[in-house]
Every structure is written in C-alpha cells, then in structure tokens.
Scaffold this motif. Structure first.
Motif, PDB file in Angstrom:
ATOM      1  N   ARG A 142       0.764  -1.222   0.000  1.00 37.14           N
ATOM      2  CA  ARG A 142       0.000   0.000   0.000  1.00 37.14           C
ATOM      3  C   ARG A 142       0.807   1.290   0.000  1.00 37.14           C
ATOM      4  NH1 ARG A 142      -0.765   1.800   5.322  1.00 37.14           N
ATOM      5  NH2 ARG A 142       0.063   0.359   6.843  1.00 37.14           N
ATOM      6  N   ARG A 143       2.088   1.214   0.337  1.00 39.06           N
ATOM      7  CA  ARG A 143       2.855   2.460   0.344  1.00 39.06           C
ATOM      8  C   ARG A 143       3.478   2.765  -0.996  1.00 39.06           C
ATOM      9  NH1 ARG A 143       1.521   0.254   5.310  1.00 39.06           N
ATOM     10  NH2 ARG A 143       1.666   1.868   6.898  1.00 39.06           N
ATOM     11  N   PHE A 199       8.126   3.359  11.773  1.00 35.31           N
ATOM     12  CA  PHE A 199       7.177   4.471  11.942  1.00 35.31           C
ATOM     13  C   PHE A 199       6.170   4.164  13.046  1.00 35.31           C
ATOM     14  CE2 PHE A 199       3.664   2.339   9.660  1.00 35.31           C
ATOM     15  CZ  PHE A 199       4.360   1.423   8.876  1.00 35.31           C
ATOM     16  N   TYR A 252      -4.417   6.068  16.228  1.00 34.30           N
ATOM     17  CA  TYR A 252      -5.842   5.913  15.945  1.00 34.30           C
ATOM     18  C   TYR A 252      -6.652   6.441  17.132  1.00 34.30           C
ATOM     19  CZ  TYR A 252      -4.037   2.364  12.714  1.00 34.30           C
ATOM     20  OH  TYR A 252      -3.342   1.690  11.747  1.00 34.30           O
ATOM     21  N   LEU A 283      -7.704   0.731   9.523  1.00 38.45           N
ATOM     22  CA  LEU A 283      -6.738   0.577   8.431  1.00 38.45           C
ATOM     23  C   LEU A 283      -7.215  -0.556   7.533  1.00 38.45           C
ATOM     24  CD1 LEU A 283      -3.946   1.599   7.434  1.00 38.45           C
ATOM     25  CD2 LEU A 283      -2.921  -0.234   8.748  1.00 38.45           C
ATOM     26  N   HIS A 311      -4.564  -5.004   3.588  1.00 35.61           N
ATOM     27  CA  HIS A 311      -3.360  -4.725   2.780  1.00 35.61           C
ATOM     28  C   HIS A 311      -2.248  -5.735   3.055  1.00 35.61           C
ATOM     29  CE1 HIS A 311      -2.379  -2.910   6.666  1.00 35.61           C
ATOM     30  NE2 HIS A 311      -1.114  -3.093   6.330  1.00 35.61           N
ATOM     31  N   ASP A 363       2.145  -5.518   3.546  1.00 41.06           N
ATOM     32  CA  ASP A 363       3.192  -4.515   3.774  1.00 41.06           C
ATOM     33  C   ASP A 363       4.310  -4.644   2.742  1.00 41.06           C
ATOM     34  OD1 ASP A 363       1.766  -3.863   6.056  1.00 41.06           O
ATOM     35  OD2 ASP A 363       3.003  -5.107   7.366  1.00 41.06           O
ATOM     36  N   ASN A 392       5.091  -5.283  14.857  1.00 41.36           N
ATOM     37  CA  ASN A 392       4.050  -4.316  15.205  1.00 41.36           C
ATOM     38  C   ASN A 392       3.916  -4.308  16.723  1.00 41.36           C
ATOM     39  OD1 ASN A 392       1.673  -2.948  15.710  1.00 41.36           O
ATOM     40  ND2 ASN A 392       0.528  -3.875  14.030  1.00 41.36           N
ATOM     41  N   LEU A 424      -6.423  -6.419  15.006  1.00 40.21           N
ATOM     42  CA  LEU A 424      -5.836  -6.771  13.706  1.00 40.21           C
ATOM     43  C   LEU A 424      -6.580  -7.984  13.175  1.00 40.21           C
ATOM     44  CD1 LEU A 424      -1.960  -6.697  14.287  1.00 40.21           C
ATOM     45  CD2 LEU A 424      -3.334  -5.059  13.005  1.00 40.21           C
ATOM     46  N   HIS A 461      -4.886  -6.082  20.137  1.00 45.92           N
ATOM     47  CA  HIS A 461      -3.645  -5.443  20.597  1.00 45.92           C
ATOM     48  C   HIS A 461      -3.659  -5.293  22.120  1.00 45.92           C
ATOM     49  CE1 HIS A 461      -1.537  -4.342  16.988  1.00 45.92           C
ATOM     50  NE2 HIS A 461      -2.566  -3.702  16.478  1.00 45.92           N
ATOM     51  N   HIS A 468      -3.539  -8.323   5.974  1.00 47.12           N
ATOM     52  CA  HIS A 468      -4.109  -7.896   7.253  1.00 47.12           C
ATOM     53  C   HIS A 468      -4.690  -6.493   7.175  1.00 47.12           C
ATOM     54  CE1 HIS A 468      -0.006  -6.385   7.129  1.00 47.12           C
ATOM     55  NE2 HIS A 468      -0.367  -5.441   7.987  1.00 47.12           N
ATOM     56  N   ARG A 487      -4.987   4.891  20.368  1.00 47.57           N
ATOM     57  CA  ARG A 487      -4.067   3.749  20.172  1.00 47.57           C
ATOM     58  C   ARG A 487      -2.849   4.201  19.373  1.00 47.57           C
ATOM     59  NH1 ARG A 487      -3.162  -0.489  16.418  1.00 47.57           N
ATOM     60  NH2 ARG A 487      -4.958  -0.064  15.069  1.00 47.57           N
ATOM     61  N   LEU A 510       5.613   0.435  14.136  1.00 44.39           N
ATOM     62  CA  LEU A 510       5.789  -0.566  13.082  1.00 44.39           C
ATOM     63  C   LEU A 510       7.232  -0.562  12.599  1.00 44.39           C
ATOM     64  CD1 LEU A 510       3.262  -2.177  11.911  1.00 44.39           C
ATOM     65  CD2 LEU A 510       2.617  -0.066  13.042  1.00 44.39           C
TER      66      LEU A 510
HETATM   67  O1  LIG Z   1      -2.760  -0.506  13.143  1.00 46.22           O
HETATM   68  C1  LIG Z   1      -2.110  -1.522  13.199  1.00 46.22           C
HETATM   69  O2  LIG Z   1      -1.835  -2.102  14.241  1.00 46.22           O
HETATM   70  C2  LIG Z   1      -1.604  -2.127  11.904  1.00 46.22           C
HETATM   71  C3  LIG Z   1      -0.706  -1.216  11.161  1.00 46.22           C
HETATM   72  C4  LIG Z   1      -0.210  -1.856   9.917  1.00 46.22           C
HETATM   73  O3  LIG Z   1      -0.572  -2.927   9.547  1.00 46.22           O
HETATM   74  C5  LIG Z   1       0.756  -1.141   9.082  1.00 46.22           C
HETATM   75  O4  LIG Z   1       1.008   0.034   9.347  1.00 46.22           O
HETATM   76  O5  LIG Z   1       1.289  -1.738   8.133  1.00 46.22           O
END
Ligand SMILES: O=C(O)CCC(=O)C(=O)O
Ligand SMILES: [Fe+2]
Length: 375
Positions: A5-6, A233, A237, A245, A248, A250, A257, A269, A294, A308, A318, A322
């Motif tokens: 996704r990035r 990073f 939330y 989220l 996706h 990574d 995490n 998650l 979490h 995930h 929260r 990561l």
């Molecule tokens: O919010 C979360 O714990 C998951 C974050 C996550 O999956 C990500 O940033 O890639």
C-alpha cells in the motif's frame, strides 16, 4: 485490497538489489557528485575480497543503509581500502549515487534535506532511546533467549511482552512548531516516520540484534535470516486521529508491530492468509482467519505478505510502532526465480492440487495396465 500500500508515495531507495524501498532510508545528495573526490576515478573490484573484514558503519548517520557500506567494502580496490573510514564512506556513497537514476537523485536530495531539517531542530525528550540498551528495553528472559539463539529458546518467548518506546513527544513538537512532517503512508494521516527523527541507527540495531534472530527461526522462507534494511514508523488511531486501516500487505519481508498504548477500545488486527503478488486478491480459506487484539506492551511479528488490516478504534487513543524489515537478498532471489513462493497459501494449494492430479493420472494408468495384463 490494497497491495503494497505504500508504493504510491515511496521515496525510492536502493536497497542492494535496486529494488524499491520505501521512504525509510535517506539517500545521497546530488551535490556529492559535483564535488567528486580525488579517488573518483578508481573502480571497484570485479570479485569480492572475502578475506577482508569490513569496518563497522553502524554508528554513522549515512546516506544509504549502513549494512550496504560493509557489504560494498569487500569490492574496494586496495588503494581505497587503506583510507580512513570517512574517506571510504565518501567513495562508496559516490559509487552508489552514480547508480541512482536522475529523478530519484533529486527526490533523494529533497528527502535528505527534509531529514536534516528535523534533526537540527528537534530536541529529543528521551535521548536514551536513540541507542538501544537491551537491558532497558527488554525483559531479561527475552534477552537470554536471543543470546541462546536456538529454535527452542526463540519459540519459548513468543508470547512474552516487550516494552514500548515513547513517541508522544514527536507529535507535541510537530504541533508546536507547525512543521509539516511526511506521514508513514498513504492510508494513515497521523503518525510519523521514526527514521526521519534520527532513530534509524537504533532501529537498525533492533532489527539486526533482535528481529533477525527471531525471523531466522520463524520466517526463513521469506528471507528472515537476511533482513538488512527497515522502515520504522508509528501510527495513531482514535478521536481526531485515524479510525481504522484497510486490508493490505506490507512492503516488507517481516513486520514487527508493537502496541505502545494507551487506553483504547477496538483496533483489532485481522489476518487473512499469506499471498504472493499473483495471488494477493484470492479468497481466504477458513483456516486462514485469525483476529488479534492489541495489548499495550505486546508485539506481533508477521510476514509482510500476510494480508491484514486493523479494525476501528472506537474509543480512546491507540499508538503502535511498526518496523517493516526487508531483505535485499530475498528480493534479488525472488526476481530471478519463478518457484519462490512456498510461503503463499494459494501457491501451496495449487501445488497440492497438481500433486493430487498427477497421482490420479498415474493411478488410472496403472489400473489400465493391470487390466490389459489380466485380459
Ligand atoms: O494498526 C495496526 O496495528 C496495523 C498497522 C499496519 O498494519 C501497518 O502500518 O502496516
Ligand atoms: Fe500492515
């Protein structure tokens, strides 16, 4: 679903194989090319000098991932090898820079300037966090198990909580100075890239000394033993922050995490099976459904390609840290080999079905032969 996704907003970096990295590692400024050193005419060796023990570059703030300098050192010509560490860095940076396409070089320059601006203005609240002192960060059982390094010891600590890192100070500083920081990704509007705040050396150490030994045991099939760069990073939330989220994968081989807190409701998650690029949108099998709540102070380690997402945080606040860990060796091998996805749930099923069909065909053939010989 959002795959890698990035990708849309990555600062492209070279991570050993020319593969795209995310905005985790600063890269060299274009100006260094103009101010080429007196050694710039020198060429690298064709073959590595495996007898040579490279210098350590861990303590330096460098333009490329620190591990790349140690790896490249084996290719240095003898006349450069005898130079000081700083001169070797300059020489190697020039070489790596020459291999970056022009557009990436100017992007890299902007990112470097951006980081420099933060580092020279931001006053860390907890300077001790910038060096990873294991005794302050981890419970003794965790450290002992890593030191032992056996499969048994690593597996024995998997449900142990690991301690968090304070990050609130970044946001406070950002709010006060109105500094516009780059967010860690396109889906999160809040959070910050820890590497941009000077924590990259510390996070490299976290990856090399702690995450890599664990991943070597648990995720060897996706390059867990050769993790060599990261993107670190935090995400946030809650009210006035991100809510959830989407589904996706990574841009990492292995993701750590860590839930840093504080009090919140929701934010679970949900995992739905590991997939290669080709199968990222295929259906989930019932045994692949796994939901996780979490708990502050606890960490989850998973393959980056494990699909995930995070459910809505419906109350409270929260914060999670990561660490996307990557292996340039794994990416290089993957780009050359077709059969490289034993870890993909769908590839695995396809193979099993194929095996089943082959056995069926053989059985039919044998049955036919038996009937002919009987007749
Ligand atoms: O919010 C979360 O714990 C998951 C974050 C996550 O999956 C990500 O940033 O890639
Ligand atoms: Fe993720």
């Amino acid at each position: 679903m959002s795959s890698d996704r990035r990708e849309g907003q990555q600062e492209t970096t070279v991570n050993g194989n020319g593969a795209v990295g995310s905005n985790s590692q600063p890269v060299a400024p274009t100006t260094m090319r103009a101010t080429a050193t007196k050694n710039s005419g020198q060429r690298l060796r064709q073959n590595p000098n495996n007898e040579h023990r490279p210098d350590s570059y861990e303590d330096l703030q460098l333009d490329f991932p620190n591990s790349m300098y140690s790896s490249l050192e084996k290719y240095l010509p003898p006349s450069i090898l005898v130079l000081s560490r700083e001169e070797k860095v300059k020489f190697m940076t020039e070489i790596m820079l020459r291999h970056l396409p022009h557009g990436e070089r100017s992007r890299a320059q902007r990112h470097k300037d951006y980081r420099q601006k933060i580092i020279s203005n931001y006053q860390p609240l907890h300077r001790e966090l910038y060096t990873l002192v294991p005794a302050l960060c981890f419970v003794p059982t965790f450290i002992n198990a890593i030191n032992e390094g056996t499969e048994e010891s690593i597996k024995s600590i998997l449900s142990q909580p690991s301690t968090g890192v304070f990050i609130d100070n970044f946001e406070h500083w950002v709010g006060e100075t109105k500094f516009r920081i780059m967010r860690p990704n396109t889906m999160n509007k809040y959070g910050a890239v820890l590497d941009d705040f000077g924590l990259d050396t510390m996070l490299d150490k976290l990856m090399e000394c702690f995450i890599r030994p664990i991943s070597k045991v648990l995720f060897n099939d996706v390059g867990g033993a050769t993790l060599d760069s990261h993107h670190g990073f935090v995400v946030e939330y809650g009210k006035d922050r991100d809510v959830d989220l989407g589904f996706h994968v990574d841009d990492s081989e292995v993701t750590l995490n860590v839930c840093l807190g504080n009090q919140f409701v929701g934010g679970e998650l949900f995992f739905r099976g590991t997939r290669c690029e080709k199968h990222v949108n295929t259906a989930t099998k019932s045994d692949e459904i796994f939901d996780y709540c979490h708990v502050p102070g606890q960490a989850v380690l998973h393959r980056g390609r494990h699909r995930h997402g995070a459910r809505a945080t419906t109350a409270g606040h929260r914060v999670n840290m990561l660490l996307w860990c990557r292996s340039s060796v794994f990416r290089e091998l993957k780009s050359h080999q077709k059969e490289f996805s034993s870890w993909c749930g769908e590839c695995f099923c396809e193979k099993e079905e194929e095996k089943g069909r082959a056995i069926d065909a053989l059985r039919k053939k044998l049955f036919k032969v038996a009937r002919v010989t009987q007749a």
